[in-house]
Structure formats: structure tokens, C-alpha cells
Motif scaffolding. Sequence first.
Motif, short mmCIF file in Angstrom:
data_model
loop_
_atom_site.label_atom_id
_atom_site.label_comp_id
_atom_site.label_asym_id
_atom_site.label_seq_id
_atom_site.Cartn_x
_atom_site.Cartn_y
_atom_site.Cartn_z
N GLU A 189 27.56 17.40 3.53
CA GLU A 189 26.19 17.85 3.71
C GLU A 189 25.21 16.80 3.19
N LEU A 190 24.05 16.76 3.82
CA LEU A 190 22.99 15.86 3.41
C LEU A 190 21.71 16.68 3.29
N PHE A 191 21.01 16.56 2.16
CA PHE A 191 19.78 17.30 1.93
C PHE A 191 18.63 16.32 1.75
N HIS A 192 17.45 16.76 2.11
CA HIS A 192 16.26 15.91 2.02
C HIS A 192 15.28 16.51 1.02
N PHE A 193 14.77 15.66 0.14
CA PHE A 193 13.86 16.11 -0.91
C PHE A 193 12.66 15.19 -1.00
N GLN A 194 11.51 15.77 -1.36
CA GLN A 194 10.37 14.96 -1.72
C GLN A 194 10.62 14.38 -3.10
N GLU A 195 9.93 13.32 -3.40
CA GLU A 195 10.13 12.66 -4.69
C GLU A 195 9.90 13.62 -5.85
N SER A 196 8.90 14.49 -5.73
CA SER A 196 8.57 15.41 -6.82
C SER A 196 9.62 16.50 -7.03
N GLN A 197 10.52 16.68 -6.06
CA GLN A 197 11.56 17.71 -6.15
C GLN A 197 12.83 17.21 -6.83
N ILE A 198 12.92 15.92 -7.07
CA ILE A 198 14.15 15.33 -7.61
C ILE A 198 14.04 15.22 -9.13
N HIS A 255 0.81 -1.22 0.00
CA HIS A 255 0.00 0.00 0.00
C HIS A 255 0.85 1.27 0.00
N TRP A 256 2.16 1.16 0.06
CA TRP A 256 3.04 2.34 0.02
C TRP A 256 3.31 2.82 -1.39
N GLY A 257 3.26 1.97 -2.34
CA GLY A 257 3.72 2.34 -3.68
C GLY A 257 5.23 2.17 -3.76
N TYR A 258 5.74 2.10 -4.95
CA TYR A 258 7.17 1.84 -5.13
C TYR A 258 7.92 3.16 -5.29
N PRO A 259 9.13 3.28 -4.70
CA PRO A 259 9.89 4.53 -4.87
C PRO A 259 10.31 4.72 -6.33
N ARG A 260 10.36 5.96 -6.75
CA ARG A 260 10.73 6.29 -8.14
C ARG A 260 12.23 6.21 -8.35
N ASN A 270 20.18 15.36 -10.47
CA ASN A 270 20.62 16.76 -10.54
C ASN A 270 20.89 17.33 -9.15
N GLN A 271 20.20 16.82 -8.14
CA GLN A 271 20.37 17.32 -6.78
C GLN A 271 21.51 16.64 -6.03
N GLY A 272 21.96 15.49 -6.51
CA GLY A 272 23.05 14.77 -5.85
C GLY A 272 22.85 13.27 -5.93
N ILE A 273 23.59 12.56 -5.09
CA ILE A 273 23.56 11.10 -5.06
C ILE A 273 22.61 10.66 -3.94
N ILE A 274 21.70 9.75 -4.24
CA ILE A 274 20.73 9.29 -3.25
C ILE A 274 21.40 8.31 -2.29
N TYR A 306 13.80 11.54 0.10
CA TYR A 306 15.13 11.02 -0.19
C TYR A 306 16.19 11.88 0.49
N ALA A 307 17.23 11.22 0.97
CA ALA A 307 18.39 11.91 1.52
C ALA A 307 19.47 11.89 0.45
N LEU A 308 19.95 13.07 0.07
CA LEU A 308 20.93 13.18 -1.01
C LEU A 308 22.16 13.95 -0.55
N MET A 309 23.31 13.53 -1.06
CA MET A 309 24.57 14.23 -0.85
C MET A 309 24.88 14.92 -2.19
N PRO A 310 25.13 16.24 -2.14
CA PRO A 310 25.32 16.98 -3.40
C PRO A 310 26.44 16.42 -4.27
N ASN A 311 27.52 15.96 -3.67
CA ASN A 311 28.60 15.30 -4.41
C ASN A 311 29.34 14.39 -3.44
N LYS A 312 30.17 13.53 -3.97
CA LYS A 312 30.80 12.52 -3.12
C LYS A 312 31.82 13.09 -2.14
#
Length: 108
Positions: free
Chosen positions: A59-68, A10-15, A23-27, A49-55
Motif C-alpha cells: 500500500e502507498l499513502f499520501h500525506f501533506q507535510e503537516s500530517q507527517i 520559490h517552492w521552499g525546501y521539503p521538510r 510514524n506514518q511509514g517510509i517516504i 509525500y508518498a509513504l509505505m506503512p512498512n517495507k
Amino acid sequence: MQPTISIPQHWGYPRFALEQRTNQGIILGLYYYPNGTELAEQFGDGWRYALMPNKNSDELFHFQESQIQPFSPQELFLQIRAEIELYQQQINILKQQLAVLTGGFTNA
């Protein structure tokens, strides 16, 4: 044996997938806010999603699925190709340094 992650139906599958480049970084992580929960009411339901802008970032940033925004296949190809070339240059420099240390003898 590869690790398995079970997602309730019932959660649906992550995109997006772990370690996917966008474009925002590595998940690096993903989590789900189920509909009807306090977190979903505050931040919106669905996958986040938690993303790191580059390796090299700490820093770690959090985005909704629609923002990625994923890279296009061409953008991803060019990015990976550039990274391979960078590593090849680093390998060549290390081989030269090794050759100097060993008096010209290498196992390459």
C-alpha cells in the motif's frame, strides 16, 4: 556520483527526505503543488509525500507535510536497533542451514 534534485527557489525546501522513516511509514516519493494551481486549490499547496506503512506493504499513502510526524531520535534508534537484531537472527539461522548443507564447513 550521487543524483541531484533541483528545487525551484520559490517552492521552499521539503521538510522530509526520501527513505526517511516516520510514524506514518517510509517516504518513497514527494511532490509539490504550487500555490495558485488547481491541485493546490483542491488539496492544499506545498509538499506532499508518498509513504509505505512498512517495507512489506503493498500500500502507498499520501500525506501533506503537516500530517507527517517524524520519529524522535530515541524512537528511530530503537526501531533501527530492533531491525538490526532481526537481521542478525536471520543471518544466524542461514549460517546454521548452510553448515548443515556443507557438513559443518563454512567460510564465516
